[in-house]
Design a protein around this motif. Structure first.
Motif, PDB file in Angstrom:
ATOM      1  N   UNK A  79      61.440  40.822 107.333  1.00 43.35           N
ATOM      2  CA  UNK A  79      61.756  42.371 108.091  1.00 43.35           C
ATOM      3  C   UNK A  79      60.384  43.205 108.035  1.00 43.35           C
ATOM      4  N   UNK A  80      59.616  43.089 107.133  1.00 41.05           N
ATOM      5  CA  UNK A  80      58.467  43.937 106.969  1.00 41.05           C
ATOM      6  C   UNK A  80      57.186  43.702 107.827  1.00 41.05           C
ATOM      7  N   UNK A  81      56.759  42.371 108.138  1.00 42.86           N
ATOM      8  CA  UNK A  81      55.891  42.069 108.873  1.00 42.86           C
ATOM      9  C   UNK A  81      56.847  42.408 110.962  1.00 42.86           C
ATOM     10  N   UNK A  82      57.896  41.755 110.624  1.00 43.67           N
ATOM     11  CA  UNK A  82      58.694  42.548 111.778  1.00 43.67           C
ATOM     12  C   UNK A  82      58.524  43.606 112.339  1.00 43.67           C
ATOM     13  N   UNK A  83      58.803  44.485 111.454  1.00 40.11           N
ATOM     14  CA  UNK A  83      58.563  46.439 111.463  1.00 40.11           C
ATOM     15  C   UNK A  83      57.478  46.174 112.520  1.00 40.11           C
ATOM     16  N   UNK A  84      56.376  46.145 111.439  1.00 31.78           N
ATOM     17  CA  UNK A  84      54.871  46.364 111.977  1.00 31.78           C
ATOM     18  C   UNK A  84      54.449  45.888 113.410  1.00 31.78           C
ATOM     19  N   UNK A  85      55.027  44.320 113.339  1.00 34.48           N
ATOM     20  CA  UNK A  85      54.660  43.954 114.631  1.00 34.48           C
ATOM     21  C   UNK A  85      55.158  44.480 116.103  1.00 34.48           C
ATOM     22  N   UNK A  86      56.676  44.876 115.605  1.00 35.96           N
ATOM     23  CA  UNK A  86      57.345  45.404 116.292  1.00 35.96           C
ATOM     24  C   UNK A  86      56.414  47.422 116.527  1.00 35.96           C
ATOM     25  N   UNK A  87      56.010  47.745 116.088  1.00 38.36           N
ATOM     26  CA  UNK A  87      54.901  48.869 116.278  1.00 38.36           C
ATOM     27  C   UNK A  87      54.034  48.713 117.183  1.00 38.36           C
ATOM     28  N   UNK A  88      52.976  47.475 116.828  1.00 38.27           N
ATOM     29  CA  UNK A  88      52.291  47.324 117.147  1.00 38.27           C
ATOM     30  C   UNK A  88      52.532  46.663 118.554  1.00 38.27           C
ATOM     31  N   UNK A  89      52.986  46.143 119.013  1.00 40.32           N
ATOM     32  CA  UNK A  89      53.733  45.871 120.321  1.00 40.32           C
ATOM     33  C   UNK A  89      53.856  47.449 121.531  1.00 40.32           C
ATOM     34  N   UNK A  90      54.718  48.047 120.540  1.00 37.95           N
ATOM     35  CA  UNK A  90      54.898  49.244 121.342  1.00 37.95           C
ATOM     36  C   UNK A  90      53.712  49.948 121.378  1.00 37.95           C
ATOM     37  N   UNK A  91      52.624  50.163 120.631  1.00 37.69           N
ATOM     38  CA  UNK A  91      51.401  50.870 120.759  1.00 37.69           C
ATOM     39  C   UNK A  91      50.673  50.636 120.787  1.00 37.69           C
ATOM     40  N   UNK A  95      49.558  41.236 104.279  1.00 40.79           N
ATOM     41  CA  UNK A  95      50.012  42.817 104.048  1.00 40.79           C
ATOM     42  C   UNK A  95      49.786  43.501 105.833  1.00 40.79           C
ATOM     43  N   UNK A  96      51.036  43.212 106.333  1.00 40.46           N
ATOM     44  CA  UNK A  96      51.610  43.929 107.706  1.00 40.46           C
ATOM     45  C   UNK A  96      51.295  45.168 107.800  1.00 40.46           C
ATOM     46  N   UNK A  97      50.918  45.873 107.011  1.00 36.96           N
ATOM     47  CA  UNK A  97      50.575  47.299 107.557  1.00 36.96           C
ATOM     48  C   UNK A  97      49.704  47.423 107.770  1.00 36.96           C
ATOM     49  N   UNK A  98      48.490  46.697 107.515  1.00 43.81           N
ATOM     50  CA  UNK A  98      46.962  46.525 107.790  1.00 43.81           C
ATOM     51  C   UNK A  98      47.115  46.721 110.024  1.00 43.81           C
ATOM     52  N   UNK A  99      48.324  46.104 110.338  1.00 45.06           N
ATOM     53  CA  UNK A  99      48.160  46.459 111.661  1.00 45.06           C
ATOM     54  C   UNK A  99      48.011  47.487 112.530  1.00 45.06           C
TER      55      UNK A  99
END
Length: 359
Positions: A6-18, A352-356
């Protein structure tokens, strides 16, 4: 495990939106700038030679026939008319290519393209491109953007450099609908449930294009018969295939990661490699539920690992034409370097998903 996912998906969605949205907006702006210039050049070509009619048109904020190779490199497909008097011959002797042969009983004079037909009755892709190149060179000198557009020399492709920032390849082509090439007849694979009969029918109805460009597989060693051949391209069919679920979102993230981290010397990787690998991932995960939003992280990791494997084996098969290697002609050192970089990227994202936020 589920929390990590879930953490990875959260950061990927953030990456996608930004990052992905910013990338798309910048590319849309570039496309408008490029298409203004290309339309002007093609208008000038049409005045000199009415057989080359510009087919570059905007529909639903998309330019028909335009492919983004990278944020600064584009391909515009110019659709030609009157393929009717030719038969499409696709016998597999040239991977990724086919020839157009004058139909039995048809006279050369019945073709709009009479002077480009060889002695053996083939419509020569090379001869058409050569004529088109001459016309574009003249049009560049006459068009209203002549101060900002130049022809790129040292290539048989029709290539323009615009404002010293963008490169555009303009490729003459025929659109083929209602037939499907014999070299892609194995698709869909019988034992794989994806994409299902309705989607298969839609994909095949999109058909394919025959492009007048240098063939991947021939790599500079072209006999005259080979240089008369046309390159098969499935752009619209591939787009139709990737509809639904998070497939397109996944591809957007991969493209943004490629642009930012895998734009390497020798250009071993382009967006088309990413698109092909998403299609292969769809076969490995055929259920629609495998492409729910919450599976985005798993699918992305799977594709990055598959990409590393392809780079290490130095082979990336075309999705519809698996005998065609998309890494053909790429320097081995470039592929090795790309494998190392992709591995670093995949490890960073996974551990480290936050690294996105910084990627």
């Amino acid at each position: 495990m589920i929390a990590a996912q879930a953490k990875l998906v959260y950061h990927l969605n953030k990456y996608y939106n930004e990052k992905c949205h910013t990338r798309k907006a910048a590319i849309s702006k570039s496309i408008r700038e490029v298409c203004k210039v290309v339309s002007d050049v093609l208008k000038e070509v049409e005045v000199q030679e009415p057989r080359f009619i510009s087919s570059l048109s905007e529909m639903d904020n998309r330019f028909e026939g335009l492919e983004v190779i990278s944020p600064t490199e584009f391909e515009v497909v110019l659709y030609l008319n009157q393929m009717g008097v030719f038969n499409f011959v696709d016998d597999g002797s040239l991977p990724g290519c086919a020839v157009l042969k004058l139909s039995d009983g048809r006279k050369r004079s019945m073709s709009l393209w009479v002077e480009f037909i060889t002695a053996s009755g083939y419509l020569s892709a090379r001869k058409i491109r050569s004529r088109f190149q001459t016309l574009v060179a003249q049009a560049v000198d006459k068009c209203s953007y002549r101060d900002v557009v130049k022809m790129v020399a040292d290539t048989s492709e029709v290539k323009l450099r615009i404002r010293d920032r963008y490169v555009v390849i303009i490729t003459p082509a025929f659109k083929c609908t209602g037939i499907w090439p014999r070299s892609a007849a194995h698709w869909p694979l019988p034992h794989i449930p994806w994409p299902g009969p309705n989607r298969v029918a839609e994909v095949k109805a999109e058909g394919f294009n025959l492009l007048s460009k240098e063939c991947y597989s021939l790599n500079g060693k072209q006999s005259s018969a080979e240089s008369d051949a046309w390159v098969l391209q499935f752009g619209e069919a591939e787009n139709r295939l990737l509809m639904g679920g998070c497939r397109k979102k996944c591809l957007s993230v991969l493209k943004a990661l490629r642009d930012r981290h895998l734009e390497l010397p020798g250009q071993p990787l382009n967006n088309y490699h990413m698109k092909s690998l998403v299609s292969y991932e769809c076969e490995k995960h055929p259920r629609e539920s495998d492409w729910d939003e919450n599976c985005l992280g798993d699918r992305l990791n799977g594709i990055l690992l598959q990409l590393i494997s392809c780079l290490q084996c130095r082979r990336c098969p075309h999705y519809f034409l698996p005998n065609l290697d998309l890494f053909q002609g790429k320097p081995h050192s470039g592929l090795e370097n790309a494998a190392k970089q992709t591995w670093r990227l995949a490890r960073e994202i996974l551990t480290n998903p936050k690294s996105l936020e910084k990627l």
